[in-house]
Every structure is written in structure tokens, then in C-alpha cells.
Design an enzyme around this catalytic site. Structure first.
Site, short mmCIF file in Angstrom:
data_model
loop_
_atom_site.label_atom_id
_atom_site.label_comp_id
_atom_site.label_asym_id
_atom_site.label_seq_id
_atom_site.Cartn_x
_atom_site.Cartn_y
_atom_site.Cartn_z
N HIS A 193 -0.17 6.10 -33.50
CA HIS A 193 -0.99 4.98 -33.98
C HIS A 193 -0.33 3.66 -33.56
O HIS A 193 0.89 3.61 -33.36
CB HIS A 193 -1.09 5.08 -35.50
CG HIS A 193 -1.95 4.05 -36.14
ND1 HIS A 193 -1.49 2.80 -36.47
CD2 HIS A 193 -3.25 4.09 -36.53
CE1 HIS A 193 -2.45 2.10 -37.02
NE2 HIS A 193 -3.54 2.85 -37.07
N PRO A 194 -1.08 2.57 -33.43
CA PRO A 194 -0.49 1.31 -32.95
C PRO A 194 0.70 0.79 -33.74
O PRO A 194 1.53 0.06 -33.17
CB PRO A 194 -1.68 0.35 -33.02
CG PRO A 194 -2.86 1.20 -32.77
CD PRO A 194 -2.57 2.50 -33.47
N VAL A 195 0.83 1.11 -35.03
CA VAL A 195 1.99 0.61 -35.76
C VAL A 195 3.22 1.51 -35.58
O VAL A 195 4.31 1.16 -36.05
CB VAL A 195 1.71 0.44 -37.27
CG1 VAL A 195 0.60 -0.56 -37.50
CG2 VAL A 195 1.40 1.77 -37.94
N LYS A 196 3.06 2.66 -34.93
CA LYS A 196 4.19 3.55 -34.72
C LYS A 196 5.04 3.05 -33.55
O LYS A 196 4.69 2.08 -32.85
CB LYS A 196 3.71 4.97 -34.47
CG LYS A 196 2.88 5.57 -35.60
CD LYS A 196 3.62 5.60 -36.92
CE LYS A 196 2.98 6.50 -37.95
NZ LYS A 196 1.60 6.19 -38.30
N THR A 197 6.17 3.74 -33.30
CA THR A 197 7.12 3.24 -32.30
C THR A 197 6.52 3.22 -30.90
O THR A 197 6.78 2.29 -30.13
CB THR A 197 8.40 4.09 -32.32
OG1 THR A 197 8.93 4.06 -33.66
CG2 THR A 197 9.45 3.53 -31.38
#
Length: 404
Positions: A193-197
Site C-alpha cells: 500500500h502507498p503508506v508502506k515502505t
């Protein structure tokens, strides 16, 4: 906040190389399953030391596929042990394959499942007439629980381990192996997901050392279909003159449409090349938060780092004694937002969600509840600048003093 951009708690870092990689796919022949899928899977497996990686639509799909691949009977007795501090998907996907969910408490300071809390959950399951079959440790915020000890305890109860490593791509465990290449977990689930690394827009993957599980994951990812002639059961339809018909496929079991696209995997592959840089920057930011929060207020600390491991930090979680500070978490978040600083709570203990509270009405998990009372996730992503960090800490200082 005039003239200043809003600082979310997390966000993607997309480079021109990332954009070029996606553009190349869009100009090519494959939009859905194509060569980038194979390339990303190979890169991920190589990075984490797994024999197989199976990419899919998102992290929730990864959990669903992994649990479905175990083929555990949904008999009303089989259950999964899930730590209460996690996103709801970890528990929900166990329910989706017909397992009961038994929640484990977590350490109040790290939000991680421990051998003690696992032992209590296993006993609670047995007292309820349930059979524990799978444990889903959550590698929270980028940190791993004590997997050696958890695996030993799980094995004594006949349980297998599926890692929920949605937060932990790039983490090196205390045992010295990358998360995803564990000698203990039968499968490990990731989210992109976009907030992951690393980001794929949406995306997930399951890694495993077991070729049979990898084959099951791939089959379940695509509606449960197989084109392998050795697996065909309806030979009258499958073969003509001893040769498999070129159009033929069979569905021996129901699966899902959890495939990832070629352009998602192109982005993921490009992002994978930057993983070490992302981890290094996040590590530096966590170190800076740690130093600055020590002098900011006596009522705030950073999530403590676990010994003997190298976390790839996903979240910057501050633990704040809101009662001692004389201000509510909601008020702190509102003041931060007024200064253009985003924050979030990871997570509401899942056992407190109405669906699960109805199933376990008398359950209390003091460690999870104590963690939840104090947690607040602050901005953490590679493009966060020194000026941004100053703004976060100034806004937090202002908030904890109760000033607007």
C-alpha cells in the site's frame, strides 16, 4: 498552516524511474498478468530469502490466500490465534476461511505478541472447546516478535505460523534472517500500500519455502483454475487423442480473482531497487524522533526498539501518557492538524470491534488496551525533511501544552 504543505503520517515516494517503469508497461503488450509479475516475484523472493513469492492484489488478499492455502476445515472448532493490535484484516481473513479467531494480548510498550500472551490465548482457545491450528504473529511497525520462542510454543500445540509482515519488508529478525525467509513461518504476507515502505498503489504478496503451497497460492489467486494436464479429472473433456486440449482448464476448488497487474509489478520492482535507501532514511528519522522526543516532554516516548534485530521502520509510534499530560488524544490530533501535521492511531484493538466483542463479550486484554490508550503515529516517510521534522516536533510540543 498558511503556505505550508500538509504532512501526512505516511506517504509514497515516487521517482522518475518509477514513473518510467510504469510508462514502459503501459506502452507495451501486457497490462494485467505479464513479465513484470514474474520479475517482481523473483526480486521479492531473492530479497527475503524465500524459495517462492506470489504477488497479489493487496495485503488483505495475501492473508486470505495464505489461510485458504492451508485448507483447514471450517468445522466450528478450528481457530486462529491473532494479536489484538493489528489491522482488522488479520482477523477478518481467518474468519473468511471459516476459522474462529482467538485474540492474544500484546506487550503494552511494543504492541507485539509474546510467548506469554500466546500461551494464554492457546489455553483460552482450548477452554472454549476450540482447536488452535494457526498463529498469525504481526510484525508491528517494522519490528518482529520473538519468532524463535513463538514458533517453539506454537509447535507444541500443532499450530503452523503465518507471518503478517505487512509492516516489515526489509526487517532483519533477531535470528538474523530477513522477514519473509523465516525458517519458522510456513508463509509470510506483505502489503505494498502507498503508506508502506515500498508502494505498488495497491499490492501484496505471500512468500514461502514450500513449492506445494506456492502452487496452491497461484491457483487460488486465479479463481482456483489449473491448466496442468496431470491435475485434470475430467479426462473425456480434457484430452483429444491423448493430448490435452489447448483451450482446456479445470477448477478443482473455488479460488479468487486476486491477481496483480503488470504495471503494479513494474512499480513494485522499481521501488524494490530503492528499498535499502528507504530503510536507511526511515531509520535515520526514527533515531531523530527518539532524541527529540526525550527532551520534548516527560509524558512522551518513542516505541522502544527490540534488541538483536534490524527493523525496517514502517511507523513512528509515540507513546503518550495523555492523562498525565492533561489533554486528550483527540485534542492533540486536532492541534497537530491545525499546524498541518497528520497523525493516526495504529490500532484500535480488534477484540474491541463490535463484531468480535459480540463473539467474546467478556474478553479483556490489558496489554493491548494499555498500548492503545497511549499510541499516536507521527509522520514517517523518506521525503520528510529536517524542516518538516522541526514542524512536527514544534506542533507536538504546542499540543502537549494544550495550546492552539
Amino acid at each position: 498552516m498558511t503556505g505550508q504543505s500538509f504532512l501526512p503520517y505516511g506517504r509514497q515516494d515516487i521517482s522518475e524511474d518509477d514513473i518510467a517503469a510504469v510508462s514502459a508497461v503501459l506502452r507495451g503488450d501486457f497490462l494485467t498478468t505479464g513479465p513484470m509479475v514474474d520479475a517482481f516475484e523473483a526480486a521479492l523472493a531473492n530479497r527475503v530469502g524465500a524459495a517462492h513469492a506470489v504477488v497479489c492484489a493487496n495485503g488483505t488478499a495475501a492473508l486470505h490466500l495464505a489461510l485458504a492455502a492451508l485448507q483447514l476445515e471450517a468445522d466450528g472448532r478450528n481457530c486462529a490465534i491473532v494479536p489484538s493490535i493489528t489491522f482488522v484484516a488479520t482477523a477478518n481473513m481467518a474468519r473468511a476461511v471459516g476459522l474462529e479467531v482467538v485474540f492474544a494480548d500484546t506487550d503494552p510498550d511494543t504492541a507485539l505478541i509474546t510467548t506469554d500472551t500466546l500461551a494464554v490465548a492457546l489455553e483460552r482457545a482450548k477452554q472454549a472447546g476450540l482447536t488452535p491450528r494457526v498463529v498469525l504473529p504481526v510484525h508491528f511497525a517494522g519490528q518482529s516478535p520473538d519468532m524463535d520462542a513463538l514458533a517453539a510454543l506454537a509447535a507444541t500445540e500443532g499450530c503452523v505460523i503465518i507471518d503478517d509482515a505487512a509492516h516489515a519488508i526489509g526487517t532483519i529478525s533477531a535470528g538474523g534472517y530477513p522477514v519473509g525467509g523465516s525458517p519458522y513461518a510456513v508463509m509470510t504476507c506483505f502489503s505494498f500500500h502507498p503508506v508502506k515502505t515500498i508502494a505498488m498503489g495497491e499490492g501484496g504478496a505471500v512468500t514461502t519455502q514450500d513449492p506445494a503451497l506456492a502452487e496452491a497460492l497461484r491457483r487460488l489467486r486465479g479463481h482456483g483454475l489449473t491448466r496442468d494436464p496431470s491435475c485434470f479429472e475430467n479426462t473425456e473433456d480434457a484430452f483429444t487423442d491423448g493430448a490435452a486440449n489447448p483451450w482446456y482448464y479445470e477448477m478443482p476448488e473455488i479460488g479468487f480473482n486476486y491477481r496483480a497487474t503488470d504495471f503494479q509489478c513494474a512499480l513494485g520492482l522499481s521501488q524494490m531497487k530503492r528499498l535499502d535507501a528507504f530503510i536507511a532514511r526511515r531509520t535515520a528519522l526514527i533515531a531523530e524522533y527518539d532524541e527529540r522526543l526525550k527532551t520534548l516532554s516527560q509524558h512522551i516516548t518513542l516505541l522502544p526498539q527490540q534488541p538483536a534485530q534490524t527493523p525496517a521502520w514502517h511507523l513512528a509510534v509515540a507513546l503518550i501518557d495523555f492523562a498525565a499530560a492533561g489533554i486528550s488524544r483527540a485534542a492533540v490530533m486536532a492541534i497537530l492538524r491545525s499546524h498541518g501535521v497528520g497523525s493516526q492511531v495504529h490500532y484500535i484493538p480488534v477484540h474491541r470491534q463490535p463484531y468480535y466483542a459480540r463473539r467474546w463479550p467478556d474478553l479483556t486484554l490489558p496489554g493491548a488496551d494499555r498500548y492503545y490508550q497511549r499510541c499516536l503515529s507521527l509522520p514517517l516517510y523518506p521525503t520528510l525533511t529536517a524542516e518538516d521534522m522541526n514542524r512536527v516536533c514544534l506542533a507536538l510540543t504546542t499540543a502537549l501544552r494544550g495550546q492552539p
